[in-house]
Design a protein around this motif. Structure first.
Motif, PDB file in Angstrom:
ATOM      1  N   PRO A  98       0.946  -1.152  -0.195  1.00  0.00           N
ATOM      2  CA  PRO A  98       0.014  -0.008  -0.423  1.00  0.00           C
ATOM      3  C   PRO A  98       0.546   1.441   0.066  1.00  0.00           C
ATOM      4  O   PRO A  98       2.062   1.104   0.424  1.00  0.00           O
ATOM      5  N   SER A  99      -0.068   2.111  -0.407  1.00  0.00           N
ATOM      6  CA  SER A  99       0.936   3.268  -0.365  1.00  0.00           C
ATOM      7  C   SER A  99       1.588   4.174   0.824  1.00  0.00           C
ATOM      8  O   SER A  99       1.414   4.387   1.913  1.00  0.00           O
ATOM      9  N   VAL A 100       2.262   4.587   0.975  1.00  0.00           N
ATOM     10  CA  VAL A 100       3.285   5.646   1.931  1.00  0.00           C
ATOM     11  C   VAL A 100       2.362   6.089   2.857  1.00  0.00           C
ATOM     12  O   VAL A 100       1.751   6.897   2.668  1.00  0.00           O
ATOM     13  N   THR A 101       2.818   6.699   4.125  1.00  0.00           N
ATOM     14  CA  THR A 101       1.745   7.305   5.392  1.00  0.00           C
ATOM     15  C   THR A 101       1.874   8.695   4.541  1.00  0.00           C
ATOM     16  O   THR A 101       1.036   9.699   4.772  1.00  0.00           O
ATOM     17  N   THR A 102       3.274   8.865   4.389  1.00  0.00           N
ATOM     18  CA  THR A 102       3.412  10.347   4.063  1.00  0.00           C
ATOM     19  C   THR A 102       4.044  10.143   2.780  1.00  0.00           C
ATOM     20  O   THR A 102       4.690   9.270   2.950  1.00  0.00           O
ATOM     21  N   PRO A 103       3.438  10.953   2.397  1.00  0.00           N
ATOM     22  CA  PRO A 103       3.782  11.514   0.738  1.00  0.00           C
ATOM     23  C   PRO A 103       5.593  11.691   0.537  1.00  0.00           C
ATOM     24  O   PRO A 103       5.454  12.377   1.835  1.00  0.00           O
ATOM     25  N   LEU A 104       6.120  11.152  -0.165  1.00  0.00           N
ATOM     26  CA  LEU A 104       7.447  11.415  -0.052  1.00  0.00           C
ATOM     27  C   LEU A 104       7.543  13.168  -1.029  1.00  0.00           C
ATOM     28  O   LEU A 104       8.302  13.566  -0.964  1.00  0.00           O
ATOM     29  N   ALA A 105       6.957  13.108  -1.757  1.00  0.00           N
ATOM     30  CA  ALA A 105       6.991  15.034  -2.498  1.00  0.00           C
ATOM     31  C   ALA A 105       5.890  15.855  -1.975  1.00  0.00           C
ATOM     32  O   ALA A 105       4.469  15.360  -1.757  1.00  0.00           O
ATOM     33  N   THR A 106       6.233  17.489  -1.863  1.00  0.00           N
ATOM     34  CA  THR A 106       5.427  18.317  -1.084  1.00  0.00           C
ATOM     35  C   THR A 106       4.330  18.804  -2.959  1.00  0.00           C
ATOM     36  O   THR A 106       5.236  18.085  -3.344  1.00  0.00           O
ATOM     37  N   PRO A 107       3.139  19.348  -2.401  1.00  0.00           N
ATOM     38  CA  PRO A 107       2.702  19.766  -3.646  1.00  0.00           C
ATOM     39  C   PRO A 107       3.415  20.991  -4.474  1.00  0.00           C
ATOM     40  O   PRO A 107       3.326  20.569  -5.946  1.00  0.00           O
ATOM     41  N   ALA A 108       4.414  21.510  -4.065  1.00  0.00           N
ATOM     42  CA  ALA A 108       5.212  21.803  -4.873  1.00  0.00           C
ATOM     43  C   ALA A 108       5.925  21.157  -6.099  1.00  0.00           C
ATOM     44  O   ALA A 108       6.921  21.727  -7.231  1.00  0.00           O
ATOM     45  N   ASP A 109       6.597  20.763  -5.162  1.00  0.00           N
ATOM     46  CA  ASP A 109       7.526  19.030  -5.803  1.00  0.00           C
ATOM     47  C   ASP A 109       6.841  18.562  -7.091  1.00  0.00           C
ATOM     48  O   ASP A 109       6.916  18.133  -8.494  1.00  0.00           O
ATOM     49  N   GLU A 110       5.569  18.266  -6.631  1.00  0.00           N
ATOM     50  CA  GLU A 110       4.473  17.590  -7.687  1.00  0.00           C
ATOM     51  C   GLU A 110       4.539  18.327  -8.672  1.00  0.00           C
ATOM     52  O   GLU A 110       3.973  18.239 -10.295  1.00  0.00           O
ATOM     53  N   ALA A 111       4.523  20.368  -8.755  1.00  0.00           N
ATOM     54  CA  ALA A 111       3.985  20.771  -9.813  1.00  0.00           C
ATOM     55  C   ALA A 111       5.311  20.891 -10.653  1.00  0.00           C
ATOM     56  O   ALA A 111       5.532  22.231 -11.672  1.00  0.00           O
ATOM     57  N   LEU A 112       6.168  20.546 -10.354  1.00  0.00           N
ATOM     58  CA  LEU A 112       7.333  20.962 -11.604  1.00  0.00           C
ATOM     59  C   LEU A 112       7.511  20.254 -12.919  1.00  0.00           C
ATOM     60  O   LEU A 112       6.712  19.715 -12.578  1.00  0.00           O
ATOM     61  N   GLU A 113       8.079  21.205 -13.174  1.00  0.00           N
ATOM     62  CA  GLU A 113       7.975  20.730 -15.018  1.00  0.00           C
ATOM     63  C   GLU A 113       9.238  19.184 -15.296  1.00  0.00           C
ATOM     64  O   GLU A 113       8.377  18.769 -16.507  1.00  0.00           O
ATOM     65  N   GLY A 114      10.079  19.091 -14.444  1.00  0.00           N
ATOM     66  CA  GLY A 114      11.214  18.122 -14.789  1.00  0.00           C
ATOM     67  C   GLY A 114      10.931  17.479 -14.310  1.00  0.00           C
ATOM     68  O   GLY A 114      10.667  17.677 -12.601  1.00  0.00           O
ATOM     69  N   PRO A 115      11.685  16.005 -14.143  1.00  0.00           N
ATOM     70  CA  PRO A 115      11.069  15.570 -12.601  1.00  0.00           C
ATOM     71  C   PRO A 115      12.135  15.265 -11.677  1.00  0.00           C
ATOM     72  O   PRO A 115      13.834  16.003 -11.509  1.00  0.00           O
ATOM     73  N   ARG A 116      12.577  14.979 -10.524  1.00  0.00           N
ATOM     74  CA  ARG A 116      13.111  14.914  -8.631  1.00  0.00           C
ATOM     75  C   ARG A 116      12.945  13.878  -8.343  1.00  0.00           C
ATOM     76  O   ARG A 116      12.086  13.317  -8.188  1.00  0.00           O
ATOM     77  N   PRO A 117      14.028  12.799  -8.283  1.00  0.00           N
ATOM     78  CA  PRO A 117      14.013  12.131  -7.756  1.00  0.00           C
ATOM     79  C   PRO A 117      14.175  12.368  -6.291  1.00  0.00           C
ATOM     80  O   PRO A 117      14.106  13.495  -5.859  1.00  0.00           O
ATOM     81  N   LEU A 118      14.137  11.226  -5.071  1.00  0.00           N
ATOM     82  CA  LEU A 118      12.984  11.808  -4.125  1.00  0.00           C
ATOM     83  C   LEU A 118      14.191  10.131  -3.251  1.00  0.00           C
ATOM     84  O   LEU A 118      13.944   9.247  -3.361  1.00  0.00           O
ATOM     85  N   SER A 119      13.853  10.740  -1.769  1.00  0.00           N
ATOM     86  CA  SER A 119      14.456   9.868  -1.097  1.00  0.00           C
ATOM     87  C   SER A 119      14.059  10.704   0.615  1.00  0.00           C
ATOM     88  O   SER A 119      15.245  11.270   0.975  1.00  0.00           O
ATOM     89  N   ARG A 120      13.751   9.494   1.409  1.00  0.00           N
ATOM     90  CA  ARG A 120      13.736   9.520   3.574  1.00  0.00           C
ATOM     91  C   ARG A 120      15.349   9.955   3.826  1.00  0.00           C
ATOM     92  O   ARG A 120      14.557  10.903   4.371  1.00  0.00           O
ATOM     93  N   ALA A 121      15.965   9.887   2.793  1.00  0.00           N
ATOM     94  CA  ALA A 121      17.475   9.447   3.715  1.00  0.00           C
ATOM     95  C   ALA A 121      17.620  10.607   3.089  1.00  0.00           C
ATOM     96  O   ALA A 121      18.973  11.433   3.881  1.00  0.00           O
ATOM     97  N   PHE A 122      17.291  11.445   2.338  1.00  0.00           N
ATOM     98  CA  PHE A 122      18.382  12.707   1.760  1.00  0.00           C
ATOM     99  C   PHE A 122      17.182  14.028   2.001  1.00  0.00           C
ATOM    100  O   PHE A 122      17.557  14.437   1.030  1.00  0.00           O
ATOM    101  N   GLY A 123      16.453  13.896   3.407  1.00  0.00           N
ATOM    102  CA  GLY A 123      15.538  14.736   3.965  1.00  0.00           C
ATOM    103  C   GLY A 123      13.887  14.698   2.452  1.00  0.00           C
ATOM    104  O   GLY A 123      13.440  15.600   2.792  1.00  0.00           O
TER     105      GLY A 123
END
Length: 487
Positions: free
Chosen positions: A218-243
């Motif tokens: 199932p989906s994670v409880t706390t999303p990795l991306a903020t709404p601002a992250d989702e609005a970006l025109e380009g792709p951004r890698p995400l990791s909870r270990a990197f903040g």
């Protein structure tokens, strides 16, 4: 100030899929090179499709730091996570290919998802991707004739787990499709079963992950991306270990992404590299070779170079008007030996990789031997004087946006945050700069939300383009010395 680009991002993603229809089962051919002499075979591979979040199985494990860099996009992190057996969360999309024997054709008549054994919830780092993936997504869209195949959507939670299909496969050939599988409750193994009509008989063909089941949780409880992250025109890698996710304050989130020119790139490296070796058999595919070479150089310690776009996205209460943005670029480091480093560039045929963006005139404070940021007026450059050296700018900031009023657009869905954004040109001269972006958003209520944006905890890095390393580029623009260039 531009409005939210979420709808445009979704549209772009759909167009990319449509344009990729000619690239039939490209990824799968390496695992399924030739149809067998007899019988029917099938294979499958997970794709990078939005949304993508996965969890590493082992506690304490995190991805290599060089893969969590915004300039790399999402593909290197996705490939590493997939090879590390990370468990997708909420949804996973799989491409499958079916091969017919050389003696006769077959037809796929149905497809279903089969739930296997339940698994332990993974305990490692959460990784994922935000923004508009665009052509970062794995370029596979199987087709039948001239028509692309729409993904089949199945659920591990639903009572009906299959759908009818009509997928002809010619003798000695292959065809395929895509399946998106979702769950909200099951951490479990699964695979696909295809009902195949062969010589008047129905047979069942299994599609799995190289001989073992696929996995999903199932989906994670706390999303990795903020709404601002989702609005970006380009792709951004995400990791909870990197903040990730980044902080949200007063209902406001902010994200920054450094993007190269749309069709070309430049980079610099301490050590010599052979980026062409990363291209492989897809060198002829438009844009694929350049993207793979760029990722190859950066994964081995290279640094982006040349004029880049700095995209700044802000998300906040939808339909809020009268908000104010103040943003500054803060210089964190300078390296002055750019001319001695190895230089690499790539562009599709007919595109000049070294073309310099048309820059504003002298009144926008363009100086050599420094870093420039051109966004809403009065953004500009670090101050120049006769004794200037780039190192003197470390710790100082230059304006990117000053008292810029904006309004949050309507959210993409009812009750969702709105978004706004600006784009600035970042142009380094002669040296390689490290910088962060300091942002203050003032809401109409008077609330202040302050952020310091970086590349996953480290400064954004950007070196000069090759055109700026020649003496002929040293134009005399020292006249405009007035203005609020230092804080």
């Amino acid at each position: 100030m531009t409005r939210a680009r979420s709808a445009a991002a979704v549209t772009a993603a759909v167009l990319v899929l449509a344009l990729c229809s000619a690239l039939t089962v490209t990824v799968l051919r390496a695992r399924f090179p030739v149809p067998p002499a007899s019988g029917v075979r099938a294979t499958g591979a997970a794709l990078l499709q939005a949304p993508w979040t996965a969890t590493l199985p082992e506690p304490g494990r995190k991805p290599p730091a060089e893969l969590v860099r915004d300039a790399l996009g999402c593909t290197p992190l996705f490939q590493w996570a997939t090879a590390s057996r990370a468990v997708p969360r909420g949804q996973v999309t799989v491409a499958y290919a079916v091969g017919a024997p050389a003696s006769h054709a077959v037809v796929v008549r149905g497809i279903r998802v089969v739930k296997g054994s339940r698994l332990t919830v993974p305990k490692g780092d959460d990784v994922g991707c935000a923004g508009n993936y665009g052509d970062e997504r794995v370029r596979v869209l199987p087709e039948v004739g001239d028509k692309p195949v729409s993904p089949v959507r199945l659920s591990l939670d639903a009572g009906a787990t299959g759908e009818r299909a009509v997928l002809p496969v010619r003798a000695g050939g292959s065809a395929g499709g895509m399946v998106s599988v979702t769950t909200s409750s099951c951490t479990c193994a699964w695979w696909l079963e295809l009902d195949v009509e062969e010589a008047g008989k129905r047979i069942t063909v299994r599609v799995d992950d190289g001989g073992r089941p696929f996995t999903l949780a199932p989906s994670v409880t706390t999303p990795l991306a903020t709404p601002a992250d989702e609005a970006l025109e380009g792709p951004r890698p995400l990791s909870r270990a990197f903040g990730d996710p980044r902080p949200t304050r007063a209902g406001v989130s902010v994200a920054a992404l450094l993007l190269p020119k749309e069709q070309s790139w430049e980079a610099e490296s301490d050590a010599p590299q052979d980026p062409a070796s990363a291209v492989g058999a897809e060198a002829a595919l438009s844009g694929v070779g350049c993207r793979r070479m760029y990722a190859s150089v950066l994964k081995r310690g290279g640094v982006p170079a040349g004029d880049h776009r700095l995209q700044l996205e802000i998300s906040g209460p939808a339909r809020t008007e009268g908000a104010v943005l103040n943003a500054r670029v803060r210089l964190e480091s300078v390296r002055g030996d750019a001319g001695e480093r190895h230089r690499y560039s790539c562009a599709p045929a007919g595109v000049d990789a070294h073309e310099v963006y048309e820059r504003p005139d002298i009144n926008r404070n363009l100086y050599p031997d420094t870093l420039h940021a051109f966004g809403p007026f009065p953004s500009g450059s670090l101050k120049y004087d006769p004794d200037w050296t780039p190192e003197r700018g470390v710790g100082k900031s230059m304006p990117l946006a000053v008292n810029e009023e904006f309004a949050f657009s309507e959210g993409a869905a009812e009750g969702s945050p709105g978004a706004a954004g600006i784009t600035a040109l970042i142009g380094p001269e002669q040296a390689t700069f490290g910088f962060t972006v300091e942002v203050t958003v003032i809401l109409p209520t008077g609330e202040h939300a302050e952020f310091t944006l970086s590349d996953h905890g480290k400064p954004f890095l950007l070196g000069p383009g090759t055109a700026k390393l020649s003496a002929s580029h040293q134009v005399d623009l020292h006249e405009a010395r007035d203005g609020p260039y230092w804080r």
